[in-house]
Design a protein around this motif. Sequence first.
Motif, short mmCIF file in Angstrom:
data_model
loop_
_atom_site.label_atom_id
_atom_site.label_comp_id
_atom_site.label_asym_id
_atom_site.label_seq_id
_atom_site.Cartn_x
_atom_site.Cartn_y
_atom_site.Cartn_z
N TYR A 175 -9.29 -0.84 -7.63
CA TYR A 175 -10.23 -1.46 -6.69
C TYR A 175 -9.61 -2.48 -5.73
CZ TYR A 175 -13.43 0.52 -10.15
OH TYR A 175 -14.08 1.38 -10.99
N LEU A 176 -8.50 -3.13 -6.10
CA LEU A 176 -7.99 -4.23 -5.30
C LEU A 176 -6.58 -4.02 -4.74
CD1 LEU A 176 -9.16 -7.36 -7.33
CD2 LEU A 176 -10.01 -6.60 -5.11
N CYS A 177 -5.78 -3.18 -5.35
CA CYS A 177 -4.34 -3.11 -5.03
C CYS A 177 -4.09 -2.59 -3.61
CB CYS A 177 -3.63 -2.21 -6.04
SG CYS A 177 -1.84 -2.11 -5.75
N PRO A 178 -3.57 -3.44 -2.71
CA PRO A 178 -3.28 -2.97 -1.35
C PRO A 178 -2.12 -1.96 -1.32
CG PRO A 178 -2.49 -5.21 -1.65
CD PRO A 178 -3.28 -4.87 -2.87
N LEU A 179 -1.15 -2.12 -2.23
CA LEU A 179 -0.07 -1.15 -2.28
C LEU A 179 -0.61 0.21 -2.71
CD1 LEU A 179 2.95 -0.51 -2.06
CD2 LEU A 179 3.17 -1.11 -4.48
N GLY A 180 -1.53 0.21 -3.68
CA GLY A 180 -2.16 1.45 -4.10
C GLY A 180 -2.91 2.10 -2.95
N ALA A 181 -3.56 1.28 -2.11
CA ALA A 181 -4.25 1.82 -0.93
C ALA A 181 -3.25 2.46 0.02
CB ALA A 181 -5.02 0.71 -0.23
N GLY A 182 -2.10 1.78 0.21
CA GLY A 182 -1.06 2.37 1.07
C GLY A 182 -0.53 3.67 0.51
N MET A 183 -0.37 3.70 -0.82
CA MET A 183 0.07 4.93 -1.47
C MET A 183 -0.97 6.03 -1.29
SD MET A 183 3.08 4.53 -2.90
CE MET A 183 4.20 3.21 -3.38
N GLY A 184 -2.25 5.64 -1.34
CA GLY A 184 -3.31 6.63 -1.15
C GLY A 184 -3.29 7.22 0.25
N VAL A 185 -3.04 6.38 1.25
CA VAL A 185 -2.96 6.87 2.63
C VAL A 185 -1.77 7.81 2.79
CG1 VAL A 185 -2.60 6.19 5.02
CG2 VAL A 185 -4.14 4.86 3.58
N LEU A 186 -0.59 7.37 2.30
CA LEU A 186 0.60 8.21 2.41
C LEU A 186 0.49 9.45 1.54
CD1 LEU A 186 3.27 5.36 2.34
CD2 LEU A 186 2.58 6.69 4.32
N GLY A 187 -0.30 9.36 0.46
CA GLY A 187 -0.48 10.51 -0.42
C GLY A 187 -1.21 11.67 0.23
N LYS A 188 -1.81 11.44 1.39
CA LYS A 188 -2.48 12.52 2.10
C LYS A 188 -1.48 13.54 2.66
CE LYS A 188 -6.61 9.87 3.26
NZ LYS A 188 -7.50 10.66 2.38
N LEU A 189 -0.20 13.22 2.54
CA LEU A 189 0.84 14.19 2.94
C LEU A 189 0.95 15.34 1.93
CD1 LEU A 189 3.64 11.64 3.97
CD2 LEU A 189 2.25 13.03 5.52
N ARG A 190 0.29 15.21 0.78
CA ARG A 190 0.34 16.24 -0.26
C ARG A 190 -0.01 17.61 0.32
NH1 ARG A 190 -3.85 18.06 -2.68
NH2 ARG A 190 -5.06 16.30 -1.87
N ARG A 191 0.80 18.61 -0.04
CA ARG A 191 0.68 19.93 0.59
C ARG A 191 -0.14 20.91 -0.24
NH1 ARG A 191 0.56 18.76 4.98
NH2 ARG A 191 0.74 20.96 5.55
#
Length: 690
Positions: free
Chosen positions: A592-608
């Motif tokens: 719910y709070l981790c900004p790094l986790g949010a960044g990982m979630g955004v970059l994780g949209k590269l998943r193919r």
Amino acid sequence: MSAHAGVMTREAMEQVFPAPLVVGEKDRDLPVWPIFRQELTSTTIAAYAFESQDFASIPGFSGTPFNLLIALDPNGQFMDVRVLSHHEPVFLEGLGEKPLFAFVEQYKDLSLKQSIKIGTGQSKSGKETGANVYIDGVTKATASVRILNQTLLAASLKVARAKLGYSEGRDPDQIAKVRPDVFKSMDWAGLRKAGLIHQATFKNRDVEKAFKDTAGEGVDDQALQQPNEVFADVYVAHLSVPTVGKNLLSADKWAYLQQRLDPGDHALLILAKGRYALMGEDFVRGTVPDRVSLNQQKLPIEIRDLDLDVALNLPPELADAQWLAVRVIAPAGLDPAQALSYELHVTRSKGMLFPELVTKSFAIAAELPHDYVEMAESDQKTWHGIWLDRWWELAVLLCALAVLVWALREPPWLVKHPQRMAWFRRGYLLFTLCFIGWFAQGQLSIVNLTAVVQAAVAGQSLEFFMYDPMTVVLWVFVAFTFFAWGRGTFCGWLCPFGALQELISQITQRLGLAWRRVPQRWDTQLKKLKYVVLAGLLMSAAVSVTWTDRLVEIEPFKTSITLNFVRAWPFVLWAVAMVFLSAFVYKGYCRYLCPLGAGMGVLGKLRRWDWITRRSECGQPCQRCRNDCAYQAIDKQGAVDYDECFQCMDCVVIYESDSLCVPRILEAREQRAVIPIQAVVADAADKGQK
């Protein structure tokens, strides 16, 4: 140098350098303040003071450079070093600034002519008087102090080249190196033919011509009577080159020479024959020679006699020649790939009581063939040594990452056995917390992302990341996994703080304290909060370094992992609260709070591709995986939300288990029911035939 970023005013400089020191006028072209010392009736230069950000703006881990006030005396010694500003996270409400100031204090009285190194567990720590000197680093801030060290040395060398006569050549970490692996057996003539020995002959008439129209003209009777005789026949060679040194010295003397030289030092040979002695009668061994000097790229390089008492393999005609073996220390910045200019100095005097002295210099040019040098490469920067120092830690990390890739490929040996998988995951999380986090300090952080933004705004490179090898390797690995598995590889397996939360949750569950499942509608909304936090931090990073330093403290990683909870109580309280939260809300901070986790979630949209296999029964009617998913990352239809999936593989284990997967259990029951019926029919058919 067109834009000076210095913050010091004349009034501020006078407070730092009070009487009897006097602060001169700041140089218009070079942002340097001359500091004078009043001595009776004369005023002498005591130091040159300058700010590091005017000369070497190397970003720290926040993306913002250190700014140091440095005072360098005419001999290249540090008279004073002070930190004017910094934004290093580990020293801001972390370790505090006291260790930083204590580290900087060690530079006082050290010299640029020494090779200054930061002590490690294998090195000898403490000041020394030799060419090599080790200073104590700061535990938990190794990368930060190395960036500071590089900033200080790079800025100081630029000033030393301009004001103290150091070589104007490249950065000492960016110069060519003598190749130690190239050796060819040659005699003196062969060395000259190969361009490894250079000669210049000066006759009496050449010297007399140089003194024409000066007080020194016509005072040398021998030169006037024998104009064609040799005044000095000078030979120069790079004695550190194996083809030169090994051919001119015996094997044991070559080994002795290597012991006399520190890494990066150069030994040069100067040999002269003729009526002009290479060394005057008052020359003292081990000192700087007064009759010969060295220049490279228009600026002098100090040479000092090695006092090498050995025999050289010289041809018979040079057996009585006078020679010097001199050393150039590494910090002087001599580049063996660039041309060298030796100068022979000849001084004449006229008069008896108060003679008038006139000196003329005669140049001897020399340049090594490029076959004997290794050209500079970018990986010779200071951070290259850090990677070598931590090679075994990196090797362990790479092996662990290879094991993780193997596990994430869902090997049947692992995923078909729930208990085996549980023990594997538990062991890997312990490795992540203890080795990657607490020992190797490999916790990725939102500070890495804000530093990228701040460096981009300031137009800085991202090279500062190279001072932390663990961070670089982890980011490279995670970047590749974005395409295969999305966000979950880091958040579920490689985040030390995430591992700490999960292990705490497992302990509290065994103690009978079950975590609470957040209602779906609240869970969905709360998961958006971390993206708001991420956006706020990135916007802050673009406009205010100071506010960013404060806001990144929402991340408890520095307190819990970097500093082991040894910090001011408000930060410890926040970190403990986030860990304690995981006992009630499974990895609540991460979700719910981790900004790094949010960044990982955004970059994780590269998943193919969707890597978690689903059955047609998943979601409708089976809800087993959804109910067991602690991260609540599976919806009612059985679809996996990969942006919120932490890749724990619990659902994969269920999918592969005959005792956990409901569709597989029902399928097995149907098969057991069909087999007896088929047996009865077969038996009846058999009896009918009979």
